[in-house]
Scaffold this motif. Structure first.
Motif, short mmCIF file in Angstrom:
data_model
loop_
_atom_site.label_atom_id
_atom_site.label_comp_id
_atom_site.label_asym_id
_atom_site.label_seq_id
_atom_site.Cartn_x
_atom_site.Cartn_y
_atom_site.Cartn_z
N MET A 1 0.84 -1.18 0.00
CA MET A 1 0.00 0.00 0.00
C MET A 1 0.89 1.25 0.00
SD MET A 1 -3.31 0.11 0.23
CE MET A 1 -4.55 1.31 0.39
N PRO A 2 0.65 2.16 -0.94
CA PRO A 2 1.46 3.38 -0.96
C PRO A 2 1.13 4.29 0.23
CG PRO A 2 -0.23 3.48 -2.64
CD PRO A 2 -0.30 2.11 -2.03
N PRO A 3 2.06 5.14 0.60
CA PRO A 3 1.78 6.07 1.70
C PRO A 3 0.63 7.02 1.35
CG PRO A 3 4.07 6.24 0.97
CD PRO A 3 3.40 5.28 0.08
N HIS A 4 -0.04 7.50 2.37
CA HIS A 4 -1.20 8.38 2.18
C HIS A 4 -0.81 9.69 1.49
CE1 HIS A 4 -5.10 10.10 2.79
NE2 HIS A 4 -4.57 11.13 3.42
N TRP A 5 0.35 10.25 1.82
CA TRP A 5 0.76 11.52 1.22
C TRP A 5 0.97 11.37 -0.28
CZ3 TRP A 5 5.28 11.91 -1.44
CH2 TRP A 5 6.24 10.93 -1.21
N LEU A 6 1.41 10.18 -0.72
CA LEU A 6 1.62 9.95 -2.15
C LEU A 6 0.29 9.87 -2.89
CD1 LEU A 6 3.78 9.54 -4.28
CD2 LEU A 6 3.68 7.09 -3.81
N THR A 7 -0.70 9.28 -2.25
CA THR A 7 -2.03 9.22 -2.84
C THR A 7 -2.63 10.62 -2.97
OG1 THR A 7 -2.35 7.04 -1.85
CG2 THR A 7 -4.32 8.18 -2.62
N VAL A 8 -2.48 11.44 -1.94
CA VAL A 8 -2.98 12.81 -1.98
C VAL A 8 -2.25 13.62 -3.06
CG1 VAL A 8 -3.15 14.96 -0.68
CG2 VAL A 8 -3.75 12.80 0.41
N LEU A 9 -0.94 13.47 -3.13
CA LEU A 9 -0.16 14.17 -4.14
C LEU A 9 -0.57 13.76 -5.56
CD1 LEU A 9 2.22 16.10 -4.75
CD2 LEU A 9 3.70 14.08 -4.69
N SER A 10 -0.87 12.49 -5.74
CA SER A 10 -1.31 11.99 -7.05
C SER A 10 -2.64 12.60 -7.46
CB SER A 10 -1.44 10.47 -7.02
OG SER A 10 -0.22 9.88 -6.70
N TRP A 11 -3.58 12.68 -6.51
CA TRP A 11 -4.89 13.27 -6.82
C TRP A 11 -4.78 14.77 -7.10
CZ3 TRP A 11 -8.79 10.88 -8.67
CH2 TRP A 11 -9.01 9.55 -8.36
N VAL A 12 -3.92 15.45 -6.36
CA VAL A 12 -3.72 16.88 -6.61
C VAL A 12 -3.11 17.09 -7.99
CG1 VAL A 12 -2.39 18.90 -5.88
CG2 VAL A 12 -3.61 17.54 -4.20
N SER A 13 -2.17 16.25 -8.35
CA SER A 13 -1.53 16.34 -9.67
C SER A 13 -2.54 16.06 -10.79
CB SER A 13 -0.37 15.35 -9.74
OG SER A 13 0.19 15.33 -11.03
N LEU A 14 -3.36 15.05 -10.62
CA LEU A 14 -4.39 14.76 -11.63
C LEU A 14 -5.41 15.88 -11.73
CD1 LEU A 14 -5.03 10.96 -11.03
CD2 LEU A 14 -4.05 12.03 -13.06
N GLY A 15 -5.77 16.47 -10.60
CA GLY A 15 -6.71 17.59 -10.63
C GLY A 15 -6.14 18.80 -11.34
N ALA A 16 -4.87 19.10 -11.08
CA ALA A 16 -4.22 20.23 -11.77
C ALA A 16 -4.10 19.95 -13.26
CB ALA A 16 -2.84 20.49 -11.16
N ALA A 17 -3.80 18.71 -13.62
CA ALA A 17 -3.69 18.35 -15.04
C ALA A 17 -5.06 18.40 -15.73
CB ALA A 17 -3.08 16.96 -15.19
N ALA A 18 -6.13 18.11 -15.00
CA ALA A 18 -7.47 18.17 -15.59
C ALA A 18 -7.96 19.61 -15.73
CB ALA A 18 -8.44 17.37 -14.74
N LEU A 19 -7.57 20.49 -14.83
CA LEU A 19 -8.02 21.88 -14.89
C LEU A 19 -7.19 22.74 -15.85
CD1 LEU A 19 -8.84 22.60 -11.16
CD2 LEU A 19 -10.42 22.22 -13.04
N SER A 20 -6.00 22.30 -16.18
CA SER A 20 -5.14 23.09 -17.06
C SER A 20 -5.72 23.31 -18.46
CB SER A 20 -3.75 22.46 -17.14
OG SER A 20 -3.13 22.51 -15.89
N PRO A 21 -6.17 22.25 -19.16
CA PRO A 21 -6.78 22.53 -20.48
C PRO A 21 -8.08 23.31 -20.39
CG PRO A 21 -6.89 20.19 -19.98
CD PRO A 21 -6.07 20.82 -18.91
#
Length: 99
Positions: A1-21
């Motif tokens: 299981m990955p650490p919780h901070w890595l999961t949060v960082l991944s979701w923040v990165s995906l959200g930023a990538a989705a809002l950019s276009p």
């Protein structure tokens, strides 16, 4: 299981990538900063899908600065550059092609 901070960082990165276009498309079509070359209106949002906020920064740095504002207020009509002087072409005086 990955650490919780890595999961949060991944979701923040995906959200930023989705809002950019979305931000670039809104600037093009809602706020009226259309590109001079029509193909770039598709290239910048696609670039924002994989570069995310870096592409938004590059868009505002280079593409938006070069784009004429054609919004609702009519600040810069498409023919605004009609009276500007042409750029000097260093090889225009040659009788043969430059290649």
């Amino acid at each position: 299981m990955p650490p919780h901070w890595l999961t949060v960082l991944s979701w923040v990165s995906l959200g930023a990538a989705a809002l950019s276009p979305v931000a670039i498309l809104a600037d093009n079509y809602v706020f009226g900063h259309r590109q001079r070359m029509r193909v770039m209106e598709a290239v910048w949002p696609v670039t924002a899908l994989y570069f995310g906020p870096v592409a938004v920064w590059a868009y505002y740095r280079w593409a938006r600065a070069a784009a004429p504002h054609t919004g609702m207020h009519g600040d810069h009509p498409p023919h605004a550059n009609a009276g500007r002087a042409k750029m000097a072409m260093p090889m225009a005086s040659l009788d043969r092609p430059f290649w």
